[in-house]
Design an enzyme around this catalytic site. Structure first.
Site, PDB file in Angstrom:
ATOM      1  N   PRO A  76       0.840  -1.202   0.000  1.00  0.00           N
ATOM      2  CG  PRO A  76      -0.757  -1.589   1.638  1.00  0.00           C
ATOM      3  CD  PRO A  76       0.565  -2.083   1.139  1.00  0.00           C
ATOM      4  CB  CYS A  77       2.174   3.281  -2.164  1.00  0.00           C
ATOM      5  SG  CYS A  77       3.149   4.734  -2.552  1.00  0.00           S
ATOM      6  CD  GLN A  78      -0.847   7.553   3.307  1.00  0.00           C
ATOM      7  OE1 GLN A  78       0.079   7.363   4.078  1.00  0.00           O
ATOM      8  NE2 GLN A  78      -1.872   8.323   3.606  1.00  0.00           N
ATOM      9  N   GLY A  79       1.955   7.703  -1.785  1.00  0.00           N
ATOM     10  CA  GLY A  79       2.600   8.484  -2.837  1.00  0.00           C
ATOM     11  C   GLY A  79       2.958   9.898  -2.472  1.00  0.00           C
TER      12      GLY A  79
END
Length: 370
Positions: A78-81
């Site tokens: 998971p990544c919020q960037g």
């Protein structure tokens, strides 16, 4: 040649490693910090060892102790960037799980890896995050291929674009080649070698048309096409075909929404007391029967949060319909509550897409040579 061992990081329901188990790899390990994911992965990979742990709390030494013999690592961190101005995007704490995937690669040094993320990953921080990550993988000695794949191009009845990076030691990898067109219209053009894409109805036409709050445990018909035959191959009975139990007002609202439209596009046709007052552009939207389904999200049973209204019935999708669109076999078991199962299905990499990736990787590393 010995079977190469696969570790599925952030394994969820195991969609990304599913294909590897079908083409000669041994899915030996999984890791996730969510109990329903660990139990679902273990249920479908009974010979695997799945660890329930927060990877940020696991040292390199312990990773090597647990997974030293791993040959391939797959995962969708998971990544919020996000990135704070002036800092490396990878160093931002909100991107820490991408960094954890990279750390696992450095610690375990597998022969190959596959990383999956959202389509927008390539644009996070104007591309800064993806370029930093690619640079780090190359420094580790991997040759890479990366890009966006759409599930509909691989025989899955769903438009679902995701970013993939594939790395192999000493060999240039490649992304799998599309086999199906993106649109029903384009596949009939002269010279097109791509197959017609599967549409929503191809996925679910053998399932009973249950109403809101209803369930069914028997199929409405024998398999109607090759897609259904494949997914029903080992299933003894119909499971998970239980419709969300909407409030009467929601059912009344849905009746006014035509295929391919959202409530916001037909507000004048909806009585004032039923009109939604807020939502996303794709909220309260009805799927089109004769086109590939839209992306199945984690909210695919909630009309107010997703494009998920059944074309013919006044309700959102059942868990079985969501799993069918995602290409999970009907005998695949999901563990947990209704909400847990919805998240496990909606967040997964479609198994048939993982199969296309696994076949291509097996080819590149010589597993298919006699």
């Amino acid at each position: 040649m010995k079977m190469l061992k696969v570790l599925d990081l952030f394994c969820g329901s195991g969609g990304l490693s599913y294909g590897f188990s079908k083409v000669g790899f041994e899915v030996a390990y999984g890791l996730d910090n969510w109990k329903p994911a660990v139990e679902t992965f273990s249920k479908n990979h009974p010979k695997s060892k799945c660890v329930k742990v927060d990877i940020t709390k696991v040292s390199d030494e312990k990773l090597r102790k647990w997974f030293l013999d791993v040959d391939v690592i797959v995962g969708g961190p998971p990544c919020q960037g996000f990135s704070t101005s002036g800092k490396r995007a990878l160093d931002d704490p909100r991107n820490r799980l991408v960094r954890e995937f990279l750390r696992a690669i450095k610690a375990l040094k597998p022969k190959a890896f596959v990383m999956e993320n959202v389509e927008g990953f390539v644009n996070f921080n104007k591309g800064k995050l993806v370029f930093e990550l690619i640079d780090e993988f190359e420094k580790c000695g991997y040759q890479l291929s990366y890009g966006v794949l759409d599930s509909v191009n691989f025989g899955i009845p769903q438009k679902r674009k995701r970013f993939f990076v594939i790395g192999i030691e000493g060999t240039k990898p490649s992304l799998p080649t599309p086999t199906h067109s993106s649109s029903v219209k384009n596949c009939t053009l002269p010279g097109s070698e791509l197959k017609r894409p599967y549409i929503f109805w191809d996925a679910v036409s053998d399932l009973p048309l249950v109403g809101s709050g209803e369930k069914a445990e028997e199929y409405a018909s024998p398999p109607q096409n090759d897609y259904q035959k494949e997914l029903r191959k080992k299933a003894r009975r119909l499971t998970l075909h239980e419709a969300p139990n909407h409030r009467p007002q929601m059912v009344e609202l849905i009746k006014y929404i035509p295929q391919g439209k959202s409530a916001f596009e037909v507000m004048d046709d909806i009585p004032p007391h039923l009109r939604p007052t807020s939502g996303y552009p794709n909220s309260y939207k009805r799927i089109k029967l004769d086109e590939p389904a839209p992306t199945v999200t984690r909210n695919f049973t909630t009309p107010s949060s997703a494009n998920c209204i059944h074309p013919l019935v006044h309700r959102a999708l059942t868990l079985r319909e969501g799993a069918r669109i995602q290409s999970f076999p009907d005998d695949y078991e999901f563990v947990g509550s209704f909400t847990d199962k919805r998240l496990l299905i909606g967040n997964a990499v479609p198994p048939l897409l993982s199969l296309a990736i696994a076949k291509e990787l097996a080819n590149k590393i010589g597993m298919n040579k006699s």
